[in-house]
Design an enzyme around this catalytic site. Structure first.
Site, short mmCIF file in Angstrom:
data_model
loop_
_atom_site.label_atom_id
_atom_site.label_comp_id
_atom_site.label_asym_id
_atom_site.label_seq_id
_atom_site.Cartn_x
_atom_site.Cartn_y
_atom_site.Cartn_z
N GLU A 265 28.77 21.35 4.30
CA GLU A 265 29.30 20.13 3.69
C GLU A 265 30.57 20.55 2.97
O GLU A 265 30.53 21.41 2.09
CB GLU A 265 28.25 19.54 2.75
CG GLU A 265 26.94 19.33 3.53
CD GLU A 265 25.79 18.78 2.71
OE1 GLU A 265 26.00 17.75 2.07
OE2 GLU A 265 24.71 19.37 2.74
N CYS B 103 33.98 16.05 -4.42
CA CYS B 103 34.43 15.94 -3.04
C CYS B 103 34.70 14.48 -2.70
O CYS B 103 35.48 14.17 -1.81
CB CYS B 103 33.39 16.53 -2.10
SG CYS B 103 31.78 15.83 -2.36
P1 NAD Z 1 34.21 27.35 -2.37
O1 NAD Z 1 34.33 27.16 -0.90
O2 NAD Z 1 35.24 28.13 -3.06
O3 NAD Z 1 32.82 28.08 -2.69
C1 NAD Z 1 31.56 27.55 -2.28
C2 NAD Z 1 30.53 28.65 -2.28
O4 NAD Z 1 30.87 29.59 -1.25
C3 NAD Z 1 30.47 29.45 -3.58
O5 NAD Z 1 29.12 29.76 -3.87
C4 NAD Z 1 31.24 30.72 -3.23
O6 NAD Z 1 30.86 31.84 -4.00
C5 NAD Z 1 30.84 30.91 -1.78
N1 NAD Z 1 31.71 31.78 -0.97
C6 NAD Z 1 33.03 32.02 -1.12
N2 NAD Z 1 33.47 32.85 -0.14
C7 NAD Z 1 32.40 33.12 0.65
C8 NAD Z 1 32.18 33.90 1.83
N3 NAD Z 1 33.17 34.59 2.40
N4 NAD Z 1 30.95 33.93 2.37
C9 NAD Z 1 29.94 33.24 1.81
N5 NAD Z 1 30.07 32.50 0.70
C10 NAD Z 1 31.28 32.44 0.12
O7 NAD Z 1 34.06 25.88 -3.00
P2 NAD Z 1 33.89 25.49 -4.54
O8 NAD Z 1 35.19 25.66 -5.23
O9 NAD Z 1 32.67 26.12 -5.10
O10 NAD Z 1 33.57 23.93 -4.41
C11 NAD Z 1 34.56 22.95 -4.24
C12 NAD Z 1 34.64 22.51 -2.79
O11 NAD Z 1 33.38 22.02 -2.37
C13 NAD Z 1 35.61 21.37 -2.57
O12 NAD Z 1 36.32 21.59 -1.38
C14 NAD Z 1 34.70 20.16 -2.44
O13 NAD Z 1 35.26 19.08 -1.72
C15 NAD Z 1 33.53 20.76 -1.73
N6 NAD Z 1 32.31 19.96 -1.91
C16 NAD Z 1 31.85 19.23 -0.84
C17 NAD Z 1 30.72 18.45 -0.98
C18 NAD Z 1 30.17 17.64 0.18
O14 NAD Z 1 29.07 17.13 0.05
N7 NAD Z 1 30.88 17.52 1.29
C19 NAD Z 1 30.07 18.40 -2.21
C20 NAD Z 1 30.56 19.15 -3.26
C21 NAD Z 1 31.69 19.94 -3.11
#
Ligand code: NAD
Length: 521
Positions: free
Chosen positions: A292, A326
């Site tokens: 997501e 998001c």
């Molecule tokens: P992010 O992608 O930076 O991180 C998300 C998670 O991924 C964190 O736990 C992070 O530590 C982990 N991560 C980072 N690099 C990784 C890797 N190489 N391998 C595995 N895991 C890794 O996102 P964020 O800043 O935590 O959240 C904000 C983003 O989330 C925004 O883009 C927002 O739109 C999206 N979001 C989407 C929804 C939805 O339902 N579509 C809901 C909430 C947030």
């Protein structure tokens, strides 16, 4: 604990507190003080039920005052991440044989305890990720909803599934779990999404490694403690905070991982999807990725809209939780016939938004989550000043916390960067449309497809938007944020994700596979 389908009450959303009741407000103040008293506490990894302290720590800070350390978690090494996956694989052998009723009962127990500790969880979100009181309570209420909803959903899936009868055979189809999953949540719905993804995976009979976001690892540590308290068998949820870049790839590519449940940015989601697609030596399955991801969400304001209602909808969708949702409105696409009126009114409305420490309930906007968010949003504001006309905002507030003014940039070209790229902060681009057709075209012109709203009084426009506005969550004459579990199953199209719908009747299927069984009689 009542766990059979006929004995539990139908699902109902938790009521969100409005804190105008002085008794509620007093409880919240007391909870904030209590959480402050726990600042600097250390939280271990949990692998196979064992608590493990590591020398390396992750500091979770208060974004309103970065000198304050809300808590420190241990940080898993690659070896510890591997041990956690092995522990989850061992636990899967017995967990998969527990009944759906037993598994659901853990979710109901967890929901009950969180309800009892609601103000403390609310206060933790205020201090750990900078949510205002109502935003924090909305997050915790949604977490409780996910636990209650997925518990009931599992009981529903455990009922017989009708198959076409055939003479001489007894046929059935049952849903079985997948195996060991990696749960990788974001920080922005630090309670709801983290608990929802974990709960859905385990109630379906899987075991998991939970790698929280470093910006919100303490609320995840509280939840893991709570699961221990309610007696969840060891190894079912293994807790491994750690840097995404250090252990992320290892977890995702590990041959014993059967599925990845990810919520976060498009960039990380696509990277995970690619990595997971490559089979590793010893891997016996094609990994399932439920991702997501981000959004670039539009609110269309048609010429026949109630302009005041649209202004209110855009203001709260764009600036609630500092635009870090998001589903946040990051583009308002406004018919040229009402464009000037809309902008004037929006400017007046935004001027009323108070920015400051979210422990003070008078503030509507708190800080953005961390220094790098502050920097990247500020860079987008500079880009926006060149791409459009700054109407209001654009500056940092104070010098200590990561506060930014609510920022409105008008006259933005539909193809401009601030119209196309996810900023994830308190910045809204206002785009002028020639007419409704033009507005619809602009609304669909990004690579995302998460949420969208249309303000109109015209049934024909509503009909057209139902058909053509390509978003997973479409709203009419209301804000684009605030999806409720069960009522608004949530998830987007295109680069917003793998088309899943959290909090909806299809969601648990993503964590299970169907087994068809036929017996000759
Ligand atoms: P992010 O992608 O930076 O991180 C998300 C998670 O991924 C964190 O736990 C992070 O530590 C982990 N991560 C980072 N690099 C990784 C890797 N190489 N391998 C595995 N895991 C890794 O996102 P964020 O800043 O935590 O959240 C904000 C983003 O989330 C925004 O883009 C927002 O739109 C999206 N979001 C989407 C929804 C939805 O339902 N579509 C809901 C909430 C947030």
């Amino acid at each position: 604990m009542t766990t059979t389908l006929d004995r539990i009450a139908p699902f109902k959303n938790e009521v969100i507190k409005n804190f105008t009741d002085p008794a509620d407000a007093a409880q919240m103040q007391a909870a904030i003080a209590a959480v402050r008293n726990r600042f600097n506490e250390h939280y271990p990894l949990v692998i196979d039920g064992q608590k493990i302290e590591t020398e390396k720590k992750i500091r979770s800070i208060n974004p309103a005052n970065p000198d304050e350390v809300v808590g420190l978690t241990s940080s898993a090494s690659k070896e510890q991440a591997q041990e956690a996956i092995a522990a989850a694989a061992r636990a899967f052998e017995s967990w998969k044989k527990t009944t759906p009723q037993e598994r659901a009962s853990y979710l109901f127990k967890a929901a009950e305890l969180i309800r009892q500790r609601r103000y403390h969880y609310d206060a933790l979100l205020v201090l750990e990720v900078g949510k205002t009181w109502p935003e924090a309570d909305g997050d915790v209420a949604e977490a409780i909803d996910f636990l209650e909803y997925y518990g009931r959903e599992m009981l529903r899936y455990a009922q017989p599934h009708p198959v076409v009868p055939i003479d001489g055979e007894q046929n059935e189809m049952v849903y079985i779990p997948l195996g060991v999953g990696a749960v990788i949540p974001p920080w922005n719905f630090a309670a709801a999404i983290m608990m929802g993804m974990t709960a859905a995976a385990i109630v379906a009979g899987n075991t998991v490694v939970l790698k929280p976001s470093s910006d919100s690892a303490i609320v995840a540590a509280w939840f893991v403690d709570l699961l221990h308290e309610i007696g969840l068998p060891k190894g079912v949820v293994n807790f491994i905070p750690g840097s995404g870049s250090v252990i992320g790839d290892l977890i995702v590519s590990h041959p014993q991982i059967r599925f990845i449940s990810f919520t976060g940015s498009k960039e990380v989601g696509l990277h995970i999807n690619e990595l997971a697609a490559k089979p590793q030596p010893g891997q016996k399955w094609i990994k399932r990725v439920v991702a997501e991801m981000g959004g670039k969400d539009s609110i269309i304001v048609a010429a026949d809209a109630d302009v005041d209602a649209a202004v209110e909808g855009v203001a709260v969708s764009a600036f609630g939780f500092q635009g870090q949702k998001c589903s946040a409105c990051s583009r308002a696409i406004v018919d040229e016939k009402i464009y000037d009126e809309f902008l004037d009114k929006l400017k007046t409305r935004v001027a009323k938004i108070a920015v400051g420490d979210p422990t003070d309930p008078k503030n509507y906007m708190g800080p953005v989550v961390n220094e790098s968010a502050l920097k990247s949003i500020s860079e987008y504001i500079e880009v926006g000043k060149k791409e459009g006309r700054l109407v209001t905002g654009g500056n940092r507030v104070g010098e200590k916390g990561f506060f930014l003014e609510p920022t409105v940039i008008a006259d933005v070209d539909p193809q401009a960067r601030i119209s196309q790229e996810e900023i994830f902060g308190p910045v809204v681009a206002i785009i002028k449309a020639k007419d409704f057709n033009d507005a619809m075209e602009i609304a669909n012109n990004t690579e995302f497809g998460l949420t969208g709203s249309l303000y109109t009084s015209d049934e024909q426009k509503i009909k057209r938007a139902k058909e053509d506005f390509f978003v997973g969550n479409l709203y009419f004459n209301r804000k684009s944020t605030g999806a409720m579990v069960g009522a608004h199953p949530f998830g987007g199209f295109n680069m917003s994700g793998t088309d899943s719908k959290a909090g909806g009747p299809d969601y648990l299927l993503l964590f299970m596979q169907a087994k068809s069984i036929s017996r000759k009689v």
